[in-house]
Design a protein around this motif. Structure first.
Motif, PDB file in Angstrom:
ATOM      1  N   LYS A 251       0.825  -1.209   0.000  1.00  0.00           N
ATOM      2  CA  LYS A 251       0.000   0.000   0.000  1.00  0.00           C
ATOM      3  C   LYS A 251       0.862   1.264   0.000  1.00  0.00           C
ATOM      4  N   GLY A 254       3.681   2.898  -3.003  1.00  0.00           N
ATOM      5  CA  GLY A 254       3.241   3.819  -4.045  1.00  0.00           C
ATOM      6  C   GLY A 254       3.501   3.319  -5.447  1.00  0.00           C
ATOM      7  N   THR A 256       3.101  -0.194  -6.140  1.00  0.00           N
ATOM      8  CA  THR A 256       2.459  -1.504  -6.306  1.00  0.00           C
ATOM      9  C   THR A 256       0.962  -1.388  -6.046  1.00  0.00           C
ATOM     10  N   ASN A 257       0.392  -0.333  -6.587  1.00  0.00           N
ATOM     11  CA  ASN A 257      -1.024  -0.087  -6.305  1.00  0.00           C
ATOM     12  C   ASN A 257      -1.921  -1.230  -6.758  1.00  0.00           C
ATOM     13  N   ARG A 258      -1.546  -1.840  -7.906  1.00  0.00           N
ATOM     14  CA  ARG A 258      -2.386  -2.938  -8.408  1.00  0.00           C
ATOM     15  C   ARG A 258      -2.374  -4.109  -7.441  1.00  0.00           C
ATOM     16  N   ALA A 260      -1.682  -3.963  -4.223  1.00  0.00           N
ATOM     17  CA  ALA A 260      -2.378  -3.552  -2.995  1.00  0.00           C
ATOM     18  C   ALA A 260      -3.891  -3.614  -3.199  1.00  0.00           C
ATOM     19  N   ASP A 261      -4.330  -3.176  -4.386  1.00  0.00           N
ATOM     20  CA  ASP A 261      -5.774  -3.200  -4.666  1.00  0.00           C
ATOM     21  C   ASP A 261      -6.300  -4.629  -4.666  1.00  0.00           C
TER      22      ASP A 261
END
Lengths: 387, 296
Positions: A251, A254, A256-258, A260-261
Motif C-alpha cells: 500500500k 506507491g 504496487t497499487n495494483r 495492494a488493490d
C-alpha cells in the motif's frame, strides 16, 4: 406375478432408501437449534448491520453445516475429500488467516500510529485480555492448549484466533471462531459500559493533540522495521506479521497499487467468503452444542471485557506521566483490542456523545492497529509456549 | 541539542536490539546426530539382503530436509573419512525429524547404507561433515554390549545417552506426546501467571521497541522538515511548495460548492456538482462509430 412382486418390493426399497437419506429422516434437535442460530446471525447482519461481511457467511455456513444427511454420502465438511472439506482445509491448516492479514495490511493506514507512537503501548496493554482469559480457562479445568486457544479470543482478532486454534486445539475451531467473530460484531454493545464504568466525565472530555502529518518515507519504513523488530522477537508470529506488514508495504510503496488493490479487494473478499462460510459450516450440532462451547462463549465475552478494561486502565495510568496537551483520552483505550475499525468507532462515538466537538477516530485508530500487531505477537508467544 | 537527543535515543535502541540478538557463531553446518546404535545383532533388524548386523541410526532433529550424502562415518579417531556416504542419490535425503539407518557390516558392495567397518572393532563412532574436519556428532559406547540391546539417546536428539529398554531402529527412542509442551507448561504454571507475565513482557518489549524507533524517526522527520523550512525561509524555494500551491480561486470554488450542497441551493436543477467520479451512461446505439463500416 412373482416378477411384479419383485418389482414392487424393489420400488418400495428404493423409495425407502430415498426417505432414509433425506434430511427429515436424519434431523436432530441440535441441527434445528443451529439452523435457527444461523438464521439469527443473518438477521442480525441484515437488520442490525452487525459485521454483515462476517455474520452473513458464517450464518449461512451454519445452516449448510447443519443440514442433516446420512454419513458416508461424501458431502459433509468433516468427510475427507469432499468439496466442503477441501475448502475447510484453509481453516484447518491456517492458510486463510495470513491471507486475511495481507488484506488488512493493505487496507490499514498506520499514519496515526507513526505520528503518535506511544499509542502502540495501548495496543500492548489490551492484550492482557488474552492472558486473563487463559488463566480463567485454566481455573475452569481446561487443558493448557485449549485455554490458550480460548484466551486468544480476547485479542478480538478472528484470523488470529483461527490461526492459533488450528494449531493448539483444532477440535475447538468452530466454537472459538464463531465466538471470536460474534464478539467482534458485539463490540459496540460490550465495550461502552466498561468504558463508562472506568472513566470520569473529566477524562472523557480530554481533547487530544492533533496528529502531525507523516511523510511517505516514514510510512515505507514502518512495515519493514515493524516486521524486523516484531518477528526477531517472536518468530512464531511470522505468518501473520509477515503478511500484515507485506500488505502494508504494498500500500505505502506507491508503486504496487495494483497488488495492494488486489490484496485489499478481491483477495480478502474471496478469503473472507471461504473463511466465514467454512467456519460456519464446521459448527455441526454434534460437535458444537456442548457444555464446552458454552464455557468458550462465556470466557470469550469475559476476555473482551478484560481486554477493554486493561486498555482503558493503561491509558489512565499512562496519563499520570503525561502533561497538558499530551494527555490521552482514555476512551481510546478500548481500541487496543484489534477489532478494526469497530472498536475505534466505539471510541469516536463515545467521545462525540460527551463532547460533540471531540473527534477521536484518528487517535483511536492508532491503538486499534497497534492491537492488530499486538495480538499477532501475543499469538506467536502463546504458540511458542504451548505448541 | 536535538542531535544529542537523537544520538541518545539511537544508542538506547541499538543497545536494546543488540541485547536481543544471540548469534550462534559456532553453529554446525548440518544438523544431524547419531541417535542409536546396536553392536551385536542376532535377532534384531534384518537388512534388504536378509542379513543381520550392527546398525547405526542417524537422526535429523531439524524441521528441514537434510542430505547426508557426502558426509563420512568412521569408527577410527585418526581416520575421519573412513566411509564416505555416496552423494547424488535421493535416498540419502533425511526428512525433518526423521531417522536413517546404516548397517555396520563391512559390506559396502551391498549399497549406500552398508559401511566398511563393524561396531565391534572399536567403541567409537563419529559422523563427519563433507569437509572431513567438522565432526557433526560422535559417541563412545560401552563394550561389550549385550546382543540385541541398543545404546542410544533417551529421547531423540537430546544429550542423555543410555541402554534403551527396547530397540527402535528408524523410530523414536521415546514415546512422543504431541500435547506434552502445553501439559508440562500447565503443570508448572497452573494459574497462568507465568504465561501472563512472560507474554505481556514480550508483547510490551516488541511494541516498546517499535515505539522507541518511531519516536526517533518522528524526531528526525520533524528535524528534517524544520531544516527545510529554515532553508526555504532563507530564499531557497522548495519545489514541493511551488507544486502544492493552490490558487485562491480553487478554494473559493470548493467552498461555494460545499455551501450550495449543504444549503441545497440549486440554480440549475438537472445538474449535480460532485467530487465523485461519474461514469457516463453509454450505449452502442447512440454511438456513431457503430454506424460506420469497418473497411474502406
Amino acid at each position: 406375478m412373482i416378477q411384479q412382486d419383485n418389482l414392487l418390493s424393489f420400488l418400495l426399497n428404493s423409495i425407502n432408501k430415498i426417505i432414509l437419506s433425506t434430511g427429515f429422516a436424519n434431523v436432530e434437535i441440535g441441527n434445528i437449534i443451529m439452523i435457527i442460530v444461523g438464521i439469527m446471525f443473518i438477521y442480525l447482519a441484515i437488520k442490525k448491520e452487525w459485521e454483515p461481511m462476517l455474520l452473513v457467511p458464517i450464518g449461512f455456513g451454519m445452516i449448510v453445516g447443519n443440514i442433516p444427511f446420512l454419513e458416508g454420502t461424501d458431502v459433509g465438511i468433516k468427510e475427507e475429500g469432499t468439496v466442503l472439506n477441501i475448502l475447510y482445509s484453509g481453516v484447518r491448516h491456517g492458510w486463510y488467516p495470513p491471507l486475511v492479514f495481507l488484506g488488512i495490511g493493505a487496507m490499514t493506514d498506520f499514519s496515526s500510529l507513526i505520528s503518535n507512537p506511544k499509542l502502540l503501548l495501548i495496543g500492548a496493554a489490551a492484550q492482557f485480555g488474552i492472558f486473563g482469559a487463559y488463566a480463567i480457562a485454566l481455573a475452569f479445568g481446561f487443558p493448557a492448549n485449549e485455554a490458550g486457544a480460548i484466551g486468544i479470543i480476547g485479542g478480538a482478532d478472528g484470523p488470529t484466533a483461527i490461526f492459533v486454534t488450528s494449531i493448539l486445539s483444532p477440535h475447538l475451531l468452530g466454537a472459538i471462531a464463531v465466538s471470536a467473530y460474534s464478539y467482534m460484531a458485539l463490540v459496540p454493545v460490550i465495550q461502552p459500559p466498561v468504558m463508562r464504568l472506568l472513566t470520569t466525565k473529566k477524562e472523557r472530555l480530554i481533547h487530544m493533540k492533533k496528529p502531525r502529518a507523516v511523510t511517505q518515507t516514514e510510512k515505507v519504513v514502518f512495515p519493514i522495521m515493524g516486521l524486523l523488530l516484531t518477528t526477531f522477537i517472536v518468530p512464531s508470529g511470522l505468518p501473520l506479521l509477515g503478511m500484515l506488514f507485506f500488505g502494508n508495504l504494498l500500500k505505502e510503496s506507491g508503486v504496487t497499487n495494483r497488488l495492494a488493490d488486489t490484496a485489499k479487494g478481491p483477495m480478502i473478499d474471496i478469503v473472507t467468503i471461504l473463511l466465514g462460510f467454512t467456519v460456519g459450516a464446521s459448527t455441526q450440532a454434534a460437535f458444537f452444542l456442548t457444555t464446552k462451547s458454552i464455557f468458550i462463549f462465556m470466557l470469550g465475552a469475559f476476555s473482551f471485557i478484560i481486554a477493554t478494561a486493561a486498555g482503558v486502565m493503561f491509558v489512565k495510568i499512562f496519563n499520570l506521566f503525561l502533561k497538558g496537551e499530551n494527555k490521552i483520552n482514555p476512551l481510546i483505550g478500548n481500541a487496543g483490542v484489534s477489532a478494526v475499525p469497530a472498536s475505534a468507532r466505539v471510541s469516536h462515538m463515545m467521545g462525540l456523545k460527551y463532547d460533540p466537538t471531540n473527534y477521536l477516530i484518528m487517535h483511536a485508530m492508532g491503538p486499534n492497529v497497534a492491537g492488530v500487531i499486538g495480538s499477532a505477537v501475543a499469538a506467536g508467544i502463546i504458540l511458542s509456549f504451548l505448541s | 541539542m536535538i542531535h544529542n537527543y537523537i544520538k541518545m535515543r539511537l544508542s538506547i535502541t541499538l543497545l536494546l536490539l543488540l541485547s536481543l540478538f544471540s548469534v550462534n557463531m559456532s553453529a554446525k553446518s548440518l544438523n544431524l546426530v547419531i541417535n542409536e546404535l546396536l553392536v551385536t545383532n542376532t535377532e534384531n533388524l534384518v537388512d534388504d539382503y536378509g542379513n543381520r548386523s550392527g546398525w547405526i541410526e542417524i537422526y535429523n532433529p531439524s524441521h528441514r530436509v537434510i542430505d547426508i550424502g557426502g558426509c563420512y562415518l568412521t569408527n577410527d579417531t585418526l581416520e575421519p573419512a573412513k566411509y564416505k556416504i555416496p552423494e547424488g542419490d535421493e535416498i540419502t535425503l533425511v526428512a525433518p525429524l526423521s531417522h536413517i539407518i546404516f548397517y555396520a557390516d563391512n559390506k559396502t558392495h551391498f549399497g549406500i547404507f552398508h559401511t566398511n567397518f563393524t561396531l565391534q572393532e572399536s567403541n567409537y563412532i563419529a559422523l563427519y561433515d563433507r569437509d572431513q574436519t567438522t565432526c557433526l556428532d560422535s559417541v563412545v559406547y560401552p563394550l561389550p554390549m549385550p546382543a540385541n540391546f541398543s545404546y542410544g539417546r533417551l529421547k531423540d536428539g537430546e544429550p542423555e545417552w543410555g541402554m534403551l529398554a527396547k530397540t527402535s531402529p528408524a523410530n523414536n527412542n521415546a514415546f512422543v506426546d504431541k500435547g506434552a509442551a502445553s501439559k508440562v507448561f500447565a503443570e508448572r504454571d497452573p494459574y497462568g501467571v507465568v504465561l501472563a507475565i512472560a507474554s505481556m513482557s514480550v508483547v510490551f518489549l516488541a511494541l516498546l521497541l517499535l515505539y522507541t524507533l518511531f519516536s526517533l524517526t518522528a524526531k528526525f522527520s520533524i528535524y528534517v522538515t524544520k531544516e527545510r523550512i529554515r532553508k526555504t525561509a532563507k530564499g531557497e524555494k522548495s519545489e514541493t511548495i511551488v507544486e502544492t500551491h493552490i490558487p485562491a480561486e480553487v478554494y473559493a470554488s470548493i467552498a461555494m460548492a460545499i455551501h450550495e450542497y449543504q444549503e441545497e441551493i440549486h440554480d440549475v436543477e438537472d445538474t449535480i456538482l460532485t467530487i465523485q467520479r461519474v461514469a457516463k451512461t453509454y450505449s452502442p446505439w447512440s454511438s456513431k462509430i457503430y454506424g460506420l463500416r469497418n473497411f474502406l
